[in-house]
Design a protein around this motif. Structure first.
Motif, PDB file in Angstrom:
ATOM      1  N   ALA A 117       0.545  -0.735   0.266  1.00  0.00           N
ATOM      2  CA  ALA A 117      -0.213  -0.273   0.196  1.00  0.00           C
ATOM      3  C   ALA A 117       1.589   1.785  -0.051  1.00  0.00           C
ATOM      4  CB  ALA A 117      -1.272  -0.223   1.434  1.00  0.00           C
ATOM      5  N   SER A 118       2.303   1.724   1.034  1.00  0.00           N
ATOM      6  CA  SER A 118       2.412   2.519   0.791  1.00  0.00           C
ATOM      7  C   SER A 118       3.854   2.456  -0.451  1.00  0.00           C
ATOM      8  CB  SER A 118       4.246   1.776   1.903  1.00  0.00           C
ATOM      9  OG  SER A 118       4.685   3.432   2.104  1.00  0.00           O
ATOM     10  N   ASN A 119       4.323   1.785  -1.067  1.00  0.00           N
ATOM     11  CA  ASN A 119       4.061   1.779  -2.622  1.00  0.00           C
ATOM     12  C   ASN A 119       3.134   1.924  -3.643  1.00  0.00           C
ATOM     13  OD1 ASN A 119       7.195   1.334  -4.338  1.00  0.00           O
ATOM     14  ND2 ASN A 119       5.183  -0.107  -4.991  1.00  0.00           N
ATOM     15  N   ASP A 120       2.525   1.829  -3.280  1.00  0.00           N
ATOM     16  CA  ASP A 120       0.885   1.713  -4.416  1.00  0.00           C
ATOM     17  C   ASP A 120       1.239   3.806  -4.340  1.00  0.00           C
ATOM     18  OD1 ASP A 120       1.644  -0.795  -5.134  1.00  0.00           O
ATOM     19  OD2 ASP A 120      -0.502  -0.918  -3.865  1.00  0.00           O
ATOM     20  N   HIS A 121       0.401   4.098  -2.892  1.00  0.00           N
ATOM     21  CA  HIS A 121       1.124   5.720  -2.665  1.00  0.00           C
ATOM     22  C   HIS A 121       1.846   6.501  -3.128  1.00  0.00           C
ATOM     23  CE1 HIS A 121      -2.838   5.154  -0.548  1.00  0.00           C
ATOM     24  NE2 HIS A 121      -2.564   4.491   0.541  1.00  0.00           N
ATOM     25  N   LEU A 122       3.256   6.144  -3.015  1.00  0.00           N
ATOM     26  CA  LEU A 122       4.286   6.917  -2.938  1.00  0.00           C
ATOM     27  C   LEU A 122       4.133   7.011  -4.527  1.00  0.00           C
ATOM     28  CD1 LEU A 122       7.156   5.628  -1.125  1.00  0.00           C
ATOM     29  CD2 LEU A 122       5.661   7.712  -0.878  1.00  0.00           C
ATOM     30  N   MET A 123       3.618   5.316  -5.680  1.00  0.00           N
ATOM     31  CA  MET A 123       3.860   5.473  -7.326  1.00  0.00           C
ATOM     32  C   MET A 123       3.191   6.720  -7.612  1.00  0.00           C
ATOM     33  SD  MET A 123       6.298   3.536  -8.202  1.00  0.00           S
ATOM     34  CE  MET A 123       5.246   3.077  -9.799  1.00  0.00           C
ATOM     35  N   ARG A 124       2.044   6.869  -7.355  1.00  0.00           N
ATOM     36  CA  ARG A 124       0.379   7.377  -7.591  1.00  0.00           C
ATOM     37  C   ARG A 124       1.573   9.048  -7.232  1.00  0.00           C
ATOM     38  NH1 ARG A 124      -3.012   3.554  -5.865  1.00  0.00           N
ATOM     39  NH2 ARG A 124      -2.585   4.318  -3.554  1.00  0.00           N
ATOM     40  N   LEU A 125       2.026   9.590  -6.046  1.00  0.00           N
ATOM     41  CA  LEU A 125       2.677  10.600  -5.540  1.00  0.00           C
ATOM     42  C   LEU A 125       3.654  10.599  -6.689  1.00  0.00           C
ATOM     43  CD1 LEU A 125       2.747  12.819  -3.935  1.00  0.00           C
ATOM     44  CD2 LEU A 125       4.338  11.891  -2.599  1.00  0.00           C
ATOM     45  N   LYS A 126       4.271   9.905  -7.329  1.00  0.00           N
ATOM     46  CA  LYS A 126       5.402  10.374  -8.300  1.00  0.00           C
ATOM     47  C   LYS A 126       4.884  10.565  -9.742  1.00  0.00           C
ATOM     48  CE  LYS A 126       9.683   9.417 -10.652  1.00  0.00           C
ATOM     49  NZ  LYS A 126      11.072   8.590 -10.769  1.00  0.00           N
ATOM     50  N   ALA A 127       3.844  10.051  -9.876  1.00  0.00           N
ATOM     51  CA  ALA A 127       3.315  10.038 -11.093  1.00  0.00           C
ATOM     52  C   ALA A 127       2.472  11.575 -11.802  1.00  0.00           C
ATOM     53  CB  ALA A 127       1.483   8.853 -11.375  1.00  0.00           C
ATOM     54  N   GLY A 128       1.387  11.195  -9.768  1.00  0.00           N
ATOM     55  CA  GLY A 128       0.859  13.173  -9.807  1.00  0.00           C
ATOM     56  C   GLY A 128       1.501  13.761 -10.322  1.00  0.00           C
ATOM     57  N   LEU A 129       3.088  13.937  -9.795  1.00  0.00           N
ATOM     58  CA  LEU A 129       3.548  15.325  -9.445  1.00  0.00           C
ATOM     59  C   LEU A 129       4.117  15.509 -11.131  1.00  0.00           C
ATOM     60  CD1 LEU A 129       5.344  15.096  -6.140  1.00  0.00           C
ATOM     61  CD2 LEU A 129       3.538  16.432  -6.915  1.00  0.00           C
ATOM     62  N   ALA A 130       4.569  14.246 -11.473  1.00  0.00           N
ATOM     63  CA  ALA A 130       5.018  14.488 -13.241  1.00  0.00           C
ATOM     64  C   ALA A 130       4.227  15.277 -13.930  1.00  0.00           C
ATOM     65  CB  ALA A 130       5.808  13.552 -13.515  1.00  0.00           C
ATOM     66  N   HIS A 131       2.943  14.307 -13.744  1.00  0.00           N
ATOM     67  CA  HIS A 131       2.203  15.227 -15.071  1.00  0.00           C
ATOM     68  C   HIS A 131       1.129  16.045 -14.258  1.00  0.00           C
ATOM     69  CE1 HIS A 131       2.717  11.014 -15.398  1.00  0.00           C
ATOM     70  NE2 HIS A 131       2.681  11.670 -17.057  1.00  0.00           N
ATOM     71  N   ARG A 132       1.725  17.021 -14.049  1.00  0.00           N
ATOM     72  CA  ARG A 132       0.933  18.017 -13.484  1.00  0.00           C
ATOM     73  C   ARG A 132      -1.029  17.841 -12.753  1.00  0.00           C
ATOM     74  NH1 ARG A 132       2.634  22.625 -17.385  1.00  0.00           N
ATOM     75  NH2 ARG A 132       5.070  22.058 -17.491  1.00  0.00           N
ATOM     76  N   GLU A 133      -0.558  16.765 -12.176  1.00  0.00           N
ATOM     77  CA  GLU A 133      -1.859  16.646 -11.750  1.00  0.00           C
ATOM     78  C   GLU A 133      -2.273  16.776  -9.457  1.00  0.00           C
ATOM     79  OE1 GLU A 133      -2.284  13.025 -14.933  1.00  0.00           O
ATOM     80  OE2 GLU A 133      -2.326  12.503 -12.911  1.00  0.00           O
ATOM     81  N   LEU A 134      -1.708  16.923  -9.371  1.00  0.00           N
ATOM     82  CA  LEU A 134      -2.168  17.082  -7.734  1.00  0.00           C
ATOM     83  C   LEU A 134      -1.666  18.152  -7.900  1.00  0.00           C
ATOM     84  CD1 LEU A 134       0.430  13.817  -6.593  1.00  0.00           C
ATOM     85  CD2 LEU A 134      -2.130  13.944  -7.079  1.00  0.00           C
ATOM     86  N   THR A 135      -2.507  18.468  -6.219  1.00  0.00           N
ATOM     87  CA  THR A 135      -2.503  19.700  -6.229  1.00  0.00           C
ATOM     88  C   THR A 135      -1.417  20.112  -4.294  1.00  0.00           C
ATOM     89  OG1 THR A 135      -4.344  19.437  -4.319  1.00  0.00           O
ATOM     90  CG2 THR A 135      -4.277  20.794  -6.406  1.00  0.00           C
ATOM     91  N   ARG A 136      -0.837  20.642  -3.860  1.00  0.00           N
ATOM     92  CA  ARG A 136      -0.486  21.021  -2.760  1.00  0.00           C
ATOM     93  C   ARG A 136      -1.336  19.181  -1.455  1.00  0.00           C
ATOM     94  NH1 ARG A 136       0.046  22.979   2.139  1.00  0.00           N
ATOM     95  NH2 ARG A 136       1.698  22.770   3.310  1.00  0.00           N
ATOM     96  N   GLU A 137      -2.752  19.624  -1.520  1.00  0.00           N
ATOM     97  CA  GLU A 137      -3.390  19.157  -0.157  1.00  0.00           C
ATOM     98  C   GLU A 137      -3.111  17.683  -1.001  1.00  0.00           C
ATOM     99  OE1 GLU A 137      -4.417  21.681  -1.864  1.00  0.00           O
ATOM    100  OE2 GLU A 137      -4.140  23.240   0.308  1.00  0.00           O
ATOM    101  N   ALA A 138      -2.931  17.405  -1.883  1.00  0.00           N
ATOM    102  CA  ALA A 138      -3.455  16.047  -2.659  1.00  0.00           C
ATOM    103  C   ALA A 138      -2.320  15.445  -1.964  1.00  0.00           C
ATOM    104  CB  ALA A 138      -3.964  15.491  -3.720  1.00  0.00           C
ATOM    105  N   ALA A 139      -0.750  15.966  -2.560  1.00  0.00           N
ATOM    106  CA  ALA A 139       0.188  15.019  -3.066  1.00  0.00           C
ATOM    107  C   ALA A 139       0.502  15.156  -1.419  1.00  0.00           C
ATOM    108  CB  ALA A 139       1.465  15.766  -3.347  1.00  0.00           C
ATOM    109  N   LEU A 140       0.146  15.494  -0.152  1.00  0.00           N
ATOM    110  CA  LEU A 140       0.195  15.405   1.083  1.00  0.00           C
ATOM    111  C   LEU A 140       0.431  14.510   1.221  1.00  0.00           C
ATOM    112  CD1 LEU A 140       1.341  19.537   2.351  1.00  0.00           C
ATOM    113  CD2 LEU A 140       2.892  17.937   1.359  1.00  0.00           C
ATOM    114  N   ALA A 141      -0.944  14.453   1.170  1.00  0.00           N
ATOM    115  CA  ALA A 141      -2.309  13.594   1.413  1.00  0.00           C
ATOM    116  C   ALA A 141      -2.129  12.057   1.166  1.00  0.00           C
ATOM    117  CB  ALA A 141      -3.469  13.764   0.328  1.00  0.00           C
ATOM    118  N   ALA A 142      -1.356  12.008  -0.182  1.00  0.00           N
ATOM    119  CA  ALA A 142      -1.111  11.037  -1.160  1.00  0.00           C
ATOM    120  C   ALA A 142       0.656  10.235   0.142  1.00  0.00           C
ATOM    121  CB  ALA A 142      -0.454  10.966  -2.195  1.00  0.00           C
ATOM    122  N   HIS A 143       1.644  11.656   0.133  1.00  0.00           N
ATOM    123  CA  HIS A 143       2.413  11.081   1.423  1.00  0.00           C
ATOM    124  C   HIS A 143       2.588  11.082   2.523  1.00  0.00           C
ATOM    125  CE1 HIS A 143       5.596  12.811   3.899  1.00  0.00           C
ATOM    126  NE2 HIS A 143       6.391  12.201   2.776  1.00  0.00           N
TER     127      HIS A 143
END
Length: 224
Positions: free
Chosen positions: A131-157
């Motif tokens: 589960a931890s790895n999946d959240h980190l993968m989504r976090l990196k992909a979301g940031l790389a594709h400009r799909e995450l706000t600050r709140e969403a990024a911190l929530a995934a982290h």
């Protein structure tokens, strides 16, 4: 040759080809089956990772923090300097890559080296790791594709950090159970490595906060 064979030569060839293909497929399946029975994948993984859990003397606190941290690192090819080199701002991609690769390594090590008696503990612990790895993968992909706000990024982290903390809690419970020395060393190494990844995730959070420090808009994850 019958009149029917003479009248339909192409069909006869197709039938023969189909029969040959079926025989070859059956032979391939038989070979793969025998190989699967003969090969112990977990034993192979254990042989690869066994050097990382050989008996070692744990440095005392009086010998300095650096040597103690180096003992906790997962493998000889890793060094404390490699970890510290990605502790500063601007290294978010490397921090996330290091975290996910280490989590995957811990998953393989635990599956390969922990005995059957640890199966209940490890099943739960590995679920938290996944589960931890999946959240980190989504976090990196979301940031790389400009799909995450600050709140969403911190929530995934936070979700990734929480999963790793639950992993450590499960292994600490396992460490309290009666274990042979080899199992004890594996659990200790997994725990110490997991603690190092928690530190790395704390650095990653600082990098995320810096990434969004001037705006609430989504930003591209830096590449260097």
């Amino acid at each position: 040759m019958s009149d029917l064979d003479q009248a339909l030569p192409g069909q006869q060839t197709d039938d023969e080809d189909a029969q040959l293909d079926a025989l070859l497929a059956a032979a391939d399946a038989a070979v793969l089956g025998r190989l699967a029975e003969a090969v112990d994948i977990d034993a192979g993984r254990a042989a690869v990772f066994a050097p990382s859990v050989t008996a070692e003397e744990v440095p005392s606190s009086g010998e300095g923090d650096a040597s103690g941290l180096e003992w906790m690192l997962p493998f000889g090819k890793d060094s404390l300097l490699q970890w510290l080199a990605i502790s500063g701002p601007g290294y978010l991609p490397r921090q996330l890559d290091k975290s996910t690769s280490t989590i995957r390594t811990m998953t393989v090590v635990g599956r390969a080296l922990l005995p059957h008696s640890m199966r209940a503990y490890w099943g739960l612990a590995s679920d938290f790791l996944t589960a931890s790895n999946d959240h980190l993968m989504r976090l990196k992909a979301g940031l790389a594709h400009r799909e995450l706000t600050r709140e969403a990024a911190l929530a995934a982290h936070h979700a990734a950090h929480t999963g790793l903390g639950q992993f450590l809690g499960t292994l600490r419970q396992a460490a309290q159970a009666p274990n042979d020395p080899q199992t004890g060393r594996v659990i200790e190494r997994l725990i110490s490595t997991g603690e190092m990844v928690l530190t790395l995730l704390e650095w990653a959070r600082q990098s995320i906060e810096q990434l969004f420090s001037d705006t609430d808009r989504s930003l591209r994850c830096p590449t260097g």
